[in-house]
Every structure is written in C-alpha cells, then in structure tokens.
Write an enzyme that holds these catalytic residues in place. Structure first.
Site, mmCIF file in Angstrom:
data_model
loop_
_atom_site.group_PDB
_atom_site.id
_atom_site.type_symbol
_atom_site.label_atom_id
_atom_site.label_comp_id
_atom_site.label_asym_id
_atom_site.label_seq_id
_atom_site.Cartn_x
_atom_site.Cartn_y
_atom_site.Cartn_z
ATOM 1 N N GLU A 83 0.824 -1.210 0.000
ATOM 2 C CA GLU A 83 0.000 0.000 0.000
ATOM 3 C C GLU A 83 0.855 1.256 0.000
ATOM 4 O O GLU A 83 0.576 2.212 -0.732
ATOM 5 C CB GLU A 83 -0.917 0.040 1.239
ATOM 6 C CG GLU A 83 -1.883 -1.115 1.335
ATOM 7 C CD GLU A 83 -1.393 -2.259 2.210
ATOM 8 O OE1 GLU A 83 -2.223 -2.838 2.932
ATOM 9 O OE2 GLU A 83 -0.194 -2.579 2.165
ATOM 10 N N CYS A 118 -2.817 -3.016 7.382
ATOM 11 C CA CYS A 118 -2.346 -2.960 8.765
ATOM 12 C C CYS A 118 -2.514 -1.526 9.280
ATOM 13 O O CYS A 118 -2.915 -0.629 8.537
ATOM 14 C CB CYS A 118 -0.878 -3.388 8.840
ATOM 15 S SG CYS A 118 0.278 -2.184 8.128
#
Length: 160
Positions: free
Chosen positions: A62, A90
């Site tokens: 990401e 996360c």
C-alpha cells in the site's frame, strides 16, 4: 461482487492487477501482497511488498502504491482515488491511507493477525479521525488468501 467502476472496469479487474503485483513480490521472496491506486478508471500507482529486499519495515504494498500515485499525480493528497490491495491493511498502512485522503479501499483477504478493518481492530471506523474512506473487503478473497497460504506453506516446508 463484481462492482463496475466509473469506466465500466470492475473491482475484480483491478484486484487482479494487484494480484499480479503480489506474484512479483513472491518471485523476490517477499510476502505476496500487491496494490494499485486507481483514479477515474486508470491505474496511477502500483506497489508490492518489499520490506526484506529494501531493508525497510515501511515497504508495504500500500505504501509503495501510494508513493507511486503521489509522484504520478504530483500531490501527497489523493482525493478521489481508490486503493485495491490483496490483503486487509495494517495500522501503518491505514494511517497512510487516511493521510492520503483515499476515498475507497478495496481489499481481498482478511488478516487475522494485523488487519485493521475489523480483524484485530477497526481503525477505519474510528469516528474521531478526520478522514474516512469507504472500505470493502472480500473481493477475490479466496484467490488472495490462497496465494498467501501457499506462500507460507512453502516457507514452512523449506524450514523443516
């Protein structure tokens, strides 16, 4: 769910692009996670996991995709962009997603150990935070999960 985007391309199309990047990570010995940033139906950012190769704990798929999109668009804010990622984000990545002002996050597999869209906690649901993206999980979840399971099974086999 095969929800069409603005250009008629589906969420599954973009998730398959992210999966292709996850396979690239796997070829390099990294955990197979891939991500793409999409704006108006076009991919503007790509990334895959590379913390081992880069000796960088922040080198998640990401983060790489957000950095790539920010360079391409010339702005650290990415309003109107969607992020497709093969694994539930996360906490670190959720923070970056919020700071980038991503409008929508679409992920594949849930992450029971570090996922923050409800698997461990739901950071995206914290009302006091100043930015909220629309989150959708489960797009091609079985395929994304199978890729990760096979990777870790292979690692365990090598270790024994």
């Amino acid at each position: 769910m095969n929800k069409p985007t603005v250009t008629g391309l589906s969420d599954e199309f973009f998730m398959r692009e992210a999966m292709s990047l996850a396979r690239a990570a796997e070829c390099l010995g990294e955990v197979p996670v891939g991500a793409v940033v999409v704006l108006d139906g076009a991919i503007v950012g790509r990334g895959f996991n590379s913390p081992i190769g880069e000796s960088d704990p922040t080198a998640h798929a990401e983060i790489a995709a957000l950095r790539d999109a920010a360079r391409v668009l010339g702005n650290y804010r990415l309003p109107g962009c969607q992020l497709f990622v093969t694994l539930e984000p996360c906490a670190m990545c959720a923070g970056a997603i919020m700071h980038a002002r991503i409008s929508r996050v679409i992920y594949g597999a849930r992450d029971a150990k570090t996922g923050v869209h409800g698997s461990v906690v739901d950071l995206f649901g914290v009302e006091r935070l100043n930015h909220h993206a629309t989150i959708e999980g489960g797009v091609l979840a079985d395929e994304c999960s199978a890729m990760l399971s096979a990777f870790f099974a292979g690692r365990r086999k090598k270790a024994s």
